[in-house]
Scaffold this active site. Structure first.
Site, PDB file in Angstrom:
ATOM      1  N   GLU A 135       0.840  -1.207   0.000  1.00  0.00           N
ATOM      2  CA  GLU A 135       0.000   0.000   0.000  1.00  0.00           C
ATOM      3  C   GLU A 135       0.873   1.255   0.000  1.00  0.00           C
ATOM      4  O   GLU A 135       0.531   2.269   0.601  1.00  0.00           O
ATOM      5  CB  GLU A 135      -0.863  -0.040   1.263  1.00  0.00           C
ATOM      6  CG  GLU A 135      -2.280   0.376   1.116  1.00  0.00           C
ATOM      7  CD  GLU A 135      -2.845   0.266  -0.259  1.00  0.00           C
ATOM      8  OE1 GLU A 135      -3.155  -0.871  -0.683  1.00  0.00           O
ATOM      9  OE2 GLU A 135      -2.996   1.288  -0.937  1.00  0.00           O
TER      10      GLU A 135
HETATM   11  C1  LIG Z   1       2.161  -9.704   0.373  1.00  0.00           C
HETATM   12  C2  LIG Z   1       1.985  -8.566  -0.585  1.00  0.00           C
HETATM   13  C3  LIG Z   1       0.708  -8.167  -0.953  1.00  0.00           C
HETATM   14  C4  LIG Z   1       0.526  -7.129  -1.873  1.00  0.00           C
HETATM   15  N1  LIG Z   1      -0.749  -6.803  -2.298  1.00  0.00           N
HETATM   16  C5  LIG Z   1      -0.891  -5.983  -3.373  1.00  0.00           C
HETATM   17  C6  LIG Z   1      -2.171  -5.807  -3.997  1.00  0.00           C
HETATM   18  O1  LIG Z   1      -3.195  -6.348  -3.560  1.00  0.00           O
HETATM   19  N2  LIG Z   1      -2.244  -5.038  -5.123  1.00  0.00           N
HETATM   20  C7  LIG Z   1      -1.137  -4.431  -5.642  1.00  0.00           C
HETATM   21  O2  LIG Z   1      -1.270  -3.776  -6.666  1.00  0.00           O
HETATM   22  N3  LIG Z   1       0.072  -4.547  -5.059  1.00  0.00           N
HETATM   23  C8  LIG Z   1       0.227  -5.311  -3.953  1.00  0.00           C
HETATM   24  N4  LIG Z   1       1.460  -5.466  -3.369  1.00  0.00           N
HETATM   25  C9  LIG Z   1       2.589  -4.716  -3.896  1.00  0.00           C
HETATM   26  C10 LIG Z   1       3.072  -3.622  -2.948  1.00  0.00           C
HETATM   27  O3  LIG Z   1       2.108  -2.607  -2.847  1.00  0.00           O
HETATM   28  C11 LIG Z   1       4.445  -3.130  -3.466  1.00  0.00           C
HETATM   29  O4  LIG Z   1       5.374  -4.200  -3.237  1.00  0.00           O
HETATM   30  C12 LIG Z   1       4.893  -1.870  -2.788  1.00  0.00           C
HETATM   31  O5  LIG Z   1       4.049  -0.791  -3.146  1.00  0.00           O
HETATM   32  C13 LIG Z   1       6.343  -1.494  -3.138  1.00  0.00           C
HETATM   33  O6  LIG Z   1       6.610  -1.633  -4.494  1.00  0.00           O
HETATM   34  P1  LIG Z   1       7.877  -2.483  -4.950  1.00  0.00           P
HETATM   35  O7  LIG Z   1       7.837  -3.787  -4.255  1.00  0.00           O
HETATM   36  O8  LIG Z   1       7.925  -2.517  -6.433  1.00  0.00           O
HETATM   37  O9  LIG Z   1       9.142  -1.677  -4.410  1.00  0.00           O
HETATM   38  P2  LIG Z   1       9.909  -0.491  -5.148  1.00  0.00           P
HETATM   39  O10 LIG Z   1       8.941   0.454  -5.757  1.00  0.00           O
HETATM   40  O11 LIG Z   1      10.937  -1.088  -6.029  1.00  0.00           O
HETATM   41  O12 LIG Z   1      10.614   0.237  -3.921  1.00  0.00           O
HETATM   42  C14 LIG Z   1      11.744  -0.336  -3.242  1.00  0.00           C
HETATM   43  C15 LIG Z   1      12.192   0.597  -2.130  1.00  0.00           C
HETATM   44  O13 LIG Z   1      12.604   1.845  -2.695  1.00  0.00           O
HETATM   45  C16 LIG Z   1      11.901   2.929  -2.119  1.00  0.00           C
HETATM   46  N5  LIG Z   1      11.568   3.916  -3.160  1.00  0.00           N
HETATM   47  C17 LIG Z   1      11.093   3.702  -4.402  1.00  0.00           C
HETATM   48  N6  LIG Z   1      10.908   4.874  -5.035  1.00  0.00           N
HETATM   49  C18 LIG Z   1      11.269   5.861  -4.189  1.00  0.00           C
HETATM   50  C19 LIG Z   1      11.282   7.279  -4.233  1.00  0.00           C
HETATM   51  N7  LIG Z   1      10.846   7.952  -5.288  1.00  0.00           N
HETATM   52  N8  LIG Z   1      11.712   7.950  -3.138  1.00  0.00           N
HETATM   53  C20 LIG Z   1      12.120   7.317  -2.040  1.00  0.00           C
HETATM   54  N9  LIG Z   1      12.136   5.968  -1.933  1.00  0.00           N
HETATM   55  C21 LIG Z   1      11.702   5.244  -2.991  1.00  0.00           C
HETATM   56  C22 LIG Z   1      10.623   2.311  -1.520  1.00  0.00           C
HETATM   57  O14 LIG Z   1      10.174   3.058  -0.399  1.00  0.00           O
HETATM   58  C23 LIG Z   1      11.087   0.926  -1.117  1.00  0.00           C
HETATM   59  O15 LIG Z   1      11.652   0.960   0.170  1.00  0.00           O
HETATM   60  C24 LIG Z   1       1.656  -6.460  -2.404  1.00  0.00           C
HETATM   61  C25 LIG Z   1       2.949  -6.841  -2.005  1.00  0.00           C
HETATM   62  C26 LIG Z   1       3.121  -7.892  -1.133  1.00  0.00           C
HETATM   63  C27 LIG Z   1       4.526  -8.320  -0.792  1.00  0.00           C
END
Ligand SMILES: Cc1cc2nc3c(=O)[nH]c(=O)nc-3n(C[C@H](O)[C@H](O)[C@H](O)COP(=O)(O)OP(=O)(O)OC[C@H]3O[C@@H](n4cnc5c(N)ncnc54)[C@H](O)[C@@H]3O)c2cc1C
Length: 596
Positions: free
Chosen positions: A442
């Site tokens: 989220e």
């Molecule tokens: C169990 C589980 C359930 C989930 N359920 C859903 C769901 O129902 N629907 C859905 O769509 N998604 C879902 N997700 C996805 C989840 O919302 C994302 O994993 C999350 O938003 C982070 O995206 P990412 O994993 O691609 O990390 P990334 O976007 O790659 O980020 C990695 C790190 O870099 C940091 N970061 C990235 N960009 C910036 C920036 N501009 N400035 C500062 N820091 C930054 C982030 O804070 C994070 O710490 C789920 C994930 C899991 C593991």
């Protein structure tokens, strides 16, 4: 393993005594006819029964069995289908929903209490109603009348469930680079093609239909976040008479194996020309999805609070039962070999830290709920506008602060158990594993902090912050003559002044340092949260003090003593956080790549 018991006295205290929610409801004509104190109380009572007796007992089994994938179909852990059916029969999915389409229209100050009990009893299962309620909100706010009529009643009832499909393998935070495409078909429908990952409850066997809310790009869409549209994509197409038709062209490719919330299905969803319908306007999907995401963000914050409450319940019980060593002041149990853990100052520190965050956090989620109610139901334009601003400001704090502290409090609870917290038997290690995701999904907490600092505070030139500062300052002013608050008012005023000073400083730094808001964000969010909880504890004192004297139950007198603990032992962290924010971005931005 201590079984979760819905903390009804705590919930009633916060809702009725700290926030006097019934008076708020009665003051707004659009809400006054809908809910009265007796109805609200009956809902709280019933929510307590369902979560304690039906949902919580499945939490452990759900973790151990997990969901099973077989050729695109997902089977849920034993008992989940029946428990979900209980949620449907109670109408819990639609508790806060629009009554025009079958929702119950209850205020958020009440709904947050149910959400806490649901998530504390079983976070994995609780995600299904939470996502469905969020989906309903987005559809109700942005969908056409035809879509609303066709889908909302079955979503509110829970006969159908909702899911939220944003994330793709190469994009999570940066949704602007998503690849899922939507081709218009010329008949008002679209065909969606692409892969979404990590989709919670994207496939399962608990509901008759699953309605996906999918973000995708139209062929001629502008690049970046301004080219994203939102589509409603049902698992089974719905005929004009409301009956279910053929299966849509998408499927669940696999389930993720993961650290916690194992009872929930985290799905890879493959869309192969799936039929969908636009929700809201073309290329304005992100804004429409934000209606859902903002709801979920408070909901995820409440998950953090809920996990901490569950952790507190078991750690407290354990600390009174487990005997180790003698109290420093002499034997408490001279007839036994050792005294209970709770006699030791450090164990008390852990329990009271948990109590400080949990009870302060519960008040904070209700405080946000109060502003959501005013934003939605007030007839006064100024009040509504102010409430909308406060909700925008406070939502990322609720998400990030309550989940960061929620996870920490699961670890603290685990620590109270010593080695017994690390093994499976007592359930503490499951809590730690389950709570961890709340800091990530989220919108990871770093993104929440950036939203607070860069978009809400700097983006409004401090105007949104002022709304909060004014509310807190007005409280301090009003309570000047309250003797119960005498020990608390001056540290509270100092905390507000500190937060306001730091806010001004970051606004100043941001003028010529683009990295300043990002560098300040995480510590600022914590500082904000610590200050807001001090405000909540002061409100708790106002409500508890008149009943504290001679309180043999310890409920009200315990509130005053925990407030003292919060102000003396927890709030001082705010001083260090302020110092850290003030130092600016230099110490983190000057490293060359090879200096990491
Ligand atoms: C169990 C589980 C359930 C989930 N359920 C859903 C769901 O129902 N629907 C859905 O769509 N998604 C879902 N997700 C996805 C989840 O919302 C994302 O994993 C999350 O938003 C982070 O995206 P990412 O994993 O691609 O990390 P990334 O976007 O790659 O980020 C990695 C790190 O870099 C940091 N970061 C990235 N960009 C910036 C920036 N501009 N400035 C500062 N820091 C930054 C982030 O804070 C994070 O710490 C789920 C994930 C899991 C593991």
């Amino acid at each position: 393993m201590a079984d979760y018991k819905a903390p009804l006295q705590e919930i009633r205290f916060v809702m009725n005594e700290v926030f006097d929610a019934p008076s708020l409801w009665a003051s707004m004509p659009r809400l006054a006819d809908r809910v009265d104190p007796d109805t609200a109380d009956a809902i709280v009572e019933e929510a307590g029964k369902v979560t304690t007796n039906v949902i919580a007992p499945l939490n452990r089994e759900g973790d151990e069995q997990g969901c099973q994938w077989n050729n695109g179909e997902v089977t849920t852990p034993e008992g989940f289908r029946e428990a979900y059916q209980t949620i449907v029969e109670g109408g819990w999915n639609g508790l806060g929903g629009n009554p025009d389409f079958g929702g119950m229209g209850m205020p958020k100050t009440l709904v947050v209490q149910f959400e806490e009990m649901l998530q504390a009893s079983n976070m994995a299962l609780g995600l299904a109603p939470m996502l469905t309620a969020g989906a309903c909100l987005a559809l109700d706010a942005h969908g056409s009348e035809a879509l609303k009529e066709k889908y909302l009643p079955n979503l509110y009832s829970g006969v159908w469930s909702g899911s939220m499909d944003l994330t793709e393998p190469h994009c999570g935070t940066d949704l602007g680079i998503m690849r899922t495409r939507a081709e218009p078909q010329g008949d008002g429908s679209y065909r969606l093609t692409g892969t979404k990952i990590f989709i919670t409850w994207g496939e399962h066997d608990m509901a008759e239909n699953i309605v996906h809310f999918v973000l995708a790009k139209l062929p001629d869409a502008p690049k970046g976040p301004k080219g994203i549209s939102l589509f409603l994509v049902p698992k089974f197409l719905v005929n004009d008479d409301g009956s279910l038709g053929e299966r849509n062209e998408f499927s669940c490719g696999s389930l993720e194996k993961k650290m916690g919330i194992k009872g929930s299905a985290t799905c890879v969803m493959n869309f192969d020309g799936a039929k969908g319908w636009l929700v809201g306007e073309e290329n304005k999907g992100l804004a429409a999805m934000f209606t859902m995401m903002n709801y979920e963000r408070l909901g995820v914050g409440i998950q953090g609070l809920a996990a901490a409450e569950a952790s507190l319940q078991s750690a407290r019980e354990y600390a009174f039962e487990r005997t180790q060593s003698r109290a420093p002041t002499g034997a408490r149990n001279p007839d036994k070999a050792a005294d209970p853990l709770v006699v030791h100052p450090d164990v008390r520190r852990m329990l009271l830290t948990m109590k400080g965050y949990v009870e302060g956090g519960r008040a904070f989620s209700t405080y946000v709920g109060q502003w959501l109610d005013i934003a939605k139901f007030s007839d006064n334009d100024d009040d509504r506008k102010k409430a909308e601003g406060l909700v925008a400001l406070l939502t990322p704090v609720a998400k990030a602060f309550l989940t960061d502290r929620g996870f920490d409090m699961c670890v603290v609870g685990q620590q109270v158990f010593g080695g017994h917290g690390y093994i499976r038997e007592w359930g503490q290690e499951q809590l730690v594993r389950d709570a961890r995701i709340t800091q990530i999904y989220e919108g990871a907490n770093g993104i929440q902090a950036l939203d607070l600092m860069a978009r809400k505070v700097v983006g409004s030139q401090g105007k949104l912050y002022e709304l909060f500062a004014e509310d807190m300052a007005a409280f301090i002013e009003e309570e000047q003559a309250n003797p119960a608050l005498e020990p608390f008012l001056s540290p509270l005023a100092a905390a507000l002044e500190r937060l306001s000073d730091v806010t001004d400083q970051v606004l100043e730094q941001a003028k010529d340092d683009p990295d300043a808001p990002g560098a300040a964000s995480a510590d600022y969010t914590n500082l904000f949260g610590m200050t807001a909880l001090a405000f909540m504890w002061a409100k708790i004192v106002v409500a508890a003090a008149p009943k504290a004297e001679g309180d043999s139950s310890g409920f009200y007198s315990g509130k005053l003593k925990t407030a003292q603990f919060y102000f003396q032992r927890m709030l001082p962290q705010a001083v260090a956080l302020a110092e850290s924010v003030r130092s600016g971005s230099g110490s983190m931005m000057k490293h060359a790549d090879n200096e990491f």
